[in-house]
Design an enzyme around this catalytic site. Structure first.
Site, PDB file in Angstrom:
ATOM      1  N   GLU A 209      -7.153   4.524   2.948  1.00 24.30           N
ATOM      2  CA  GLU A 209      -7.109   5.848   2.258  1.00 24.30           C
ATOM      3  C   GLU A 209      -7.558   7.099   3.286  1.00 24.30           C
ATOM      4  OE1 GLU A 209      -8.593   3.179   1.084  1.00 24.30           O
ATOM      5  OE2 GLU A 209      -7.984   2.922  -1.191  1.00 24.30           O
TER       6      GLU A 209
ATOM      7  N   ALA B 245      -2.117   2.034  -4.123  1.00 25.12           N
ATOM      8  CA  ALA B 245      -1.631   2.992  -5.110  1.00 25.12           C
ATOM      9  C   ALA B 245      -0.294   3.426  -4.602  1.00 25.12           C
ATOM     10  CB  ALA B 245      -2.713   4.080  -5.155  1.00 25.12           C
TER      11      ALA B 245
ATOM     12  N   GLU C 271      -8.502  -3.189  -3.802  1.00 25.13           N
ATOM     13  CA  GLU C 271      -9.517  -3.193  -4.833  1.00 25.13           C
ATOM     14  C   GLU C 271      -9.153  -3.642  -5.917  1.00 25.13           C
ATOM     15  OE1 GLU C 271     -10.984   1.443  -3.867  1.00 25.13           O
ATOM     16  OE2 GLU C 271      -9.057   1.248  -4.657  1.00 25.13           O
TER      17      GLU C 271
ATOM     18  N   GLY D 216      -5.773   0.241  -3.031  1.00 19.27           N
ATOM     19  CA  GLY D 216      -5.867  -0.044  -4.185  1.00 19.27           C
ATOM     20  C   GLY D 216      -5.605  -1.559  -4.367  1.00 19.27           C
TER      21      GLY D 216
HETATM   22  N1  DAK Z   1       3.310   3.600  -1.904  1.00 22.56           N
HETATM   23  C1  DAK Z   1       4.559   3.801  -2.171  1.00 22.56           C
HETATM   24  N2  DAK Z   1       5.422   3.082  -1.407  1.00 22.56           N
HETATM   25  C2  DAK Z   1       5.156   2.224  -0.506  1.00 22.56           C
HETATM   26  C3  DAK Z   1       3.720   2.184  -0.227  1.00 22.56           C
HETATM   27  C4  DAK Z   1       2.744   2.762  -1.248  1.00 22.56           C
HETATM   28  N3  DAK Z   1       1.393   2.496  -0.807  1.00 22.56           N
HETATM   29  N4  DAK Z   1       3.687   1.095   0.544  1.00 22.56           N
HETATM   30  C5  DAK Z   1       4.862   0.954   1.039  1.00 22.56           C
HETATM   31  N5  DAK Z   1       5.840   1.505   0.400  1.00 22.56           N
HETATM   32  C6  DAK Z   1       7.266   1.560   0.535  1.00 22.56           C
HETATM   33  C7  DAK Z   1       7.546   2.250   1.819  1.00 22.56           C
HETATM   34  O1  DAK Z   1       7.733   3.599   1.381  1.00 22.56           O
HETATM   35  C8  DAK Z   1       8.828   1.730   1.933  1.00 22.56           C
HETATM   36  O2  DAK Z   1       9.931   2.311   1.037  1.00 22.56           O
HETATM   37  P1  DAK Z   1      11.292   3.077   1.692  1.00 22.56           P
HETATM   38  O3  DAK Z   1      11.015   3.971   2.741  1.00 22.56           O
HETATM   39  O4  DAK Z   1      12.016   1.519   1.966  1.00 22.56           O
HETATM   40  O5  DAK Z   1      11.836   3.356   0.346  1.00 22.56           O
HETATM   41  C9  DAK Z   1       8.907   0.323   1.408  1.00 22.56           C
HETATM   42  O6  DAK Z   1       7.866   0.485   0.589  1.00 22.56           O
HETATM   43  C10 DAK Z   1       8.728  -0.865   2.663  1.00 22.56           C
HETATM   44  O7  DAK Z   1       7.541  -0.056   3.469  1.00 22.56           O
HETATM   45  P2  DAK Z   1       7.574  -0.046   5.020  1.00 22.56           P
HETATM   46  O8  DAK Z   1       8.950   0.191   5.584  1.00 22.56           O
HETATM   47  O9  DAK Z   1       6.469   0.859   5.462  1.00 22.56           O
HETATM   48  O10 DAK Z   1       7.367  -1.717   5.285  1.00 22.56           O
HETATM   49  P3  DAK Z   1       6.735  -2.131   6.770  1.00 22.56           P
HETATM   50  O11 DAK Z   1       6.416  -3.506   6.754  1.00 22.56           O
HETATM   51  O12 DAK Z   1       7.232  -1.281   7.984  1.00 22.56           O
HETATM   52  O13 DAK Z   1       4.991  -1.504   6.606  1.00 22.56           O
HETATM   53  C11 DAK Z   1       2.755  -1.147   5.395  1.00 22.56           C
HETATM   54  C12 DAK Z   1       4.157  -2.259   5.506  1.00 22.56           C
HETATM   55  C13 DAK Z   1       2.108  -2.016   4.317  1.00 22.56           C
HETATM   56  C14 DAK Z   1       2.025  -1.446   6.606  1.00 22.56           C
HETATM   57  C15 DAK Z   1       3.161   0.166   5.359  1.00 22.56           C
HETATM   58  O14 DAK Z   1       4.233   0.157   4.212  1.00 22.56           O
HETATM   59  C16 DAK Z   1       1.899   0.859   4.654  1.00 22.56           C
HETATM   60  O15 DAK Z   1       1.246   1.268   5.852  1.00 22.56           O
HETATM   61  N6  DAK Z   1       1.954   1.282   3.442  1.00 22.56           N
HETATM   62  C17 DAK Z   1       0.987   2.239   2.896  1.00 22.56           C
HETATM   63  C18 DAK Z   1      -0.446   1.452   2.866  1.00 22.56           C
HETATM   64  C19 DAK Z   1      -1.260   2.594   2.340  1.00 22.56           C
HETATM   65  O16 DAK Z   1      -2.022   3.556   3.059  1.00 22.56           O
HETATM   66  N7  DAK Z   1      -1.798   2.099   1.085  1.00 22.56           N
HETATM   67  C20 DAK Z   1      -3.074   2.718   0.586  1.00 22.56           C
HETATM   68  C21 DAK Z   1      -2.589   3.626  -0.489  1.00 22.56           C
HETATM   69  S1  DAK Z   1      -4.076   4.651  -0.924  1.00 22.56           S
HETATM   70  C22 DAK Z   1      -7.628   8.368  -5.777  1.00 22.56           C
HETATM   71  C23 DAK Z   1      -6.625   8.850  -5.258  1.00 22.56           C
HETATM   72  C24 DAK Z   1      -5.890   7.661  -4.306  1.00 22.56           C
HETATM   73  C25 DAK Z   1      -6.605   6.613  -3.981  1.00 22.56           C
HETATM   74  C26 DAK Z   1      -7.776   6.143  -4.733  1.00 22.56           C
HETATM   75  C27 DAK Z   1      -8.342   7.004  -5.846  1.00 22.56           C
HETATM   76  N8  DAK Z   1      -8.251   8.981  -6.880  1.00 22.56           N
HETATM   77  C28 DAK Z   1      -7.772  10.617  -7.045  1.00 22.56           C
HETATM   78  C29 DAK Z   1      -9.397   8.828  -7.677  1.00 22.56           C
HETATM   79  C30 DAK Z   1      -5.634   5.701  -3.147  1.00 22.56           C
HETATM   80  C31 DAK Z   1      -5.565   4.579  -3.345  1.00 22.56           C
HETATM   81  C32 DAK Z   1      -4.570   3.893  -2.306  1.00 22.56           C
HETATM   82  O17 DAK Z   1      -4.674   2.859  -2.690  1.00 22.56           O
END
Ligand code: DAK
Length: 258
Positions: A132, A65, A112, A109
């Site tokens: 998450e 997400a 998912e 997500g």
């Molecule tokens: N969202 C927004 N931007 C993201 C992102 C994300 N999930 N993942 C990466 N980016 C962006 C980074 O911020 C960065 O942008 P800038 O800083 O350059 O502007 C760009 O993409 C490149 O990312 P990195 O610089 O971090 O790249 P790396 O190769 O160093 O690292 C990485 C890649 C995938 C390991 C890292 O970006 C990372 O850890 N990303 C986050 C992964 C994550 O935590 N995903 C899960 C999201 S939570 C709900 C509420 C919430 C949810 C579900 C339900 N309810 C209320 C019912 C949550 C769902 C999820 O999916």
């Protein structure tokens, strides 16, 4: 139709949807999930299409997400806008098979979304996680439910409670994905399999998908009864006559989707 966050192509009878937000590793923003809903509806309604492939880039299928978009939302926001349910679940409503071709990160997500597809093929560098827990939330689109059915309680609990990443080999070994390909050929190989499926009788393909999915929602006895009725129904199609005649006559079947 053109999209800001997707590239949609047709390859014969196969629809290919590429998520395309490279600046955010295909994070699932409202715009992306809304466009994906529209693209899936259009391909599902297109008589020329028999199977759909969903992919991202070599670096990321989808990094989850969009954290920047949801970081400031409160309970009323997400509840009232029906966050996730409103734009994320068209994949589960699509009647034609959807194959996820996962290269790179499929996190939160992203994982998912891939699990909402009917089959998952992976590139050698695919990485899956439900991170998450690190953000102070639970998964919200099947990370605790579909993942547990896919890979069992022990590994699903491990992934959800620690947020650790698993790689392509582990994903195939534990049943999350069914086939692994080199990164560069993943999409091409997935398109070949999708073309094979699209060439089968469409009513049969839809019925097989419906029957397998029913197994997740009912008892074994009811599921087998459902399967049996669908099987009986197949004898009312022209394609059953054609498929069996083709076998007996030692020739390829020419299905008409009737
Ligand atoms: N969202 C927004 N931007 C993201 C992102 C994300 N999930 N993942 C990466 N980016 C962006 C980074 O911020 C960065 O942008 P800038 O800083 O350059 O502007 C760009 O993409 C490149 O990312 P990195 O610089 O971090 O790249 P790396 O190769 O160093 O690292 C990485 C890649 C995938 C390991 C890292 O970006 C990372 O850890 N990303 C986050 C992964 C994550 O935590 N995903 C899960 C999201 S939570 C709900 C509420 C919430 C949810 C579900 C339900 N309810 C209320 C019912 C949550 C769902 C999820 O999916």
């Amino acid at each position: 139709m053109s999209y800001n966050t997707l590239i949609v192509e047709t390859h014969g009878a196969v629809g290919l949807i590429r998520m395309n937000r490279p600046e955010a590793l295909n994070a699932l923003s409202f715009e992306l999930t809304s466009e994906l809903t529209e693209a899936l509806k259009a391909l599902d309604a297109d008589d020329a299409i028999g199977c759909i492939v969903l992919t991202g880039s070599e670096k990321a299928f989808a990094a989850g997400a969009d954290i920047k978009e949801m970081a400031t939302k409160n309970f009323s926001d997400v509840y009232l806008e029906d966050f996730i349910t409103a734009t994320w679940e068209q994949l589960t409503r699509t009647r034609k098979p959807v194959i996820a071709a996962v290269n790179g990160y499929a996190l939160g997500g992203g994982c998912e979304f891939a699990m909402m597809c009917d089959m998952m093929f992976v590139g050698e560098k695919a990485k899956f996680a439900q991170p998450e827990i690190k953000l102070g939330v639970t998964p919200g689109a099947g990370g605790t439910q579909r993942l547990t059915r896919f890979i069992g309680k022990a590994k699903a609990m491990d992934m959800n409670l620690t947020g650790r990443m698993i790689d392509a080999d582990e994903a195939v070994a534990c049943g999350l994905a069914s086939r692994k390909f080199p990164v560069e050929t993943l999409v091409e190989e997935t398109l070949k399999v999708a073309a094979e499926i699209a060439a089968y009788s469409r009513p049969t393909v839809l019925a097989v998908k419906e029957a397998v999915n029913r197994s997740y929602e009912t008892t074994l006895a009811e599921g087998v009864r459902f399967e049996r009725r669908l099987f009986h129904g197949m004898f009312g199609t022209e394609d059953q006559k054609e498929g069996m005649a083709a076998f007996i006559e030692k020739r390829p079947a020419n299905f008409k989707n009737r």
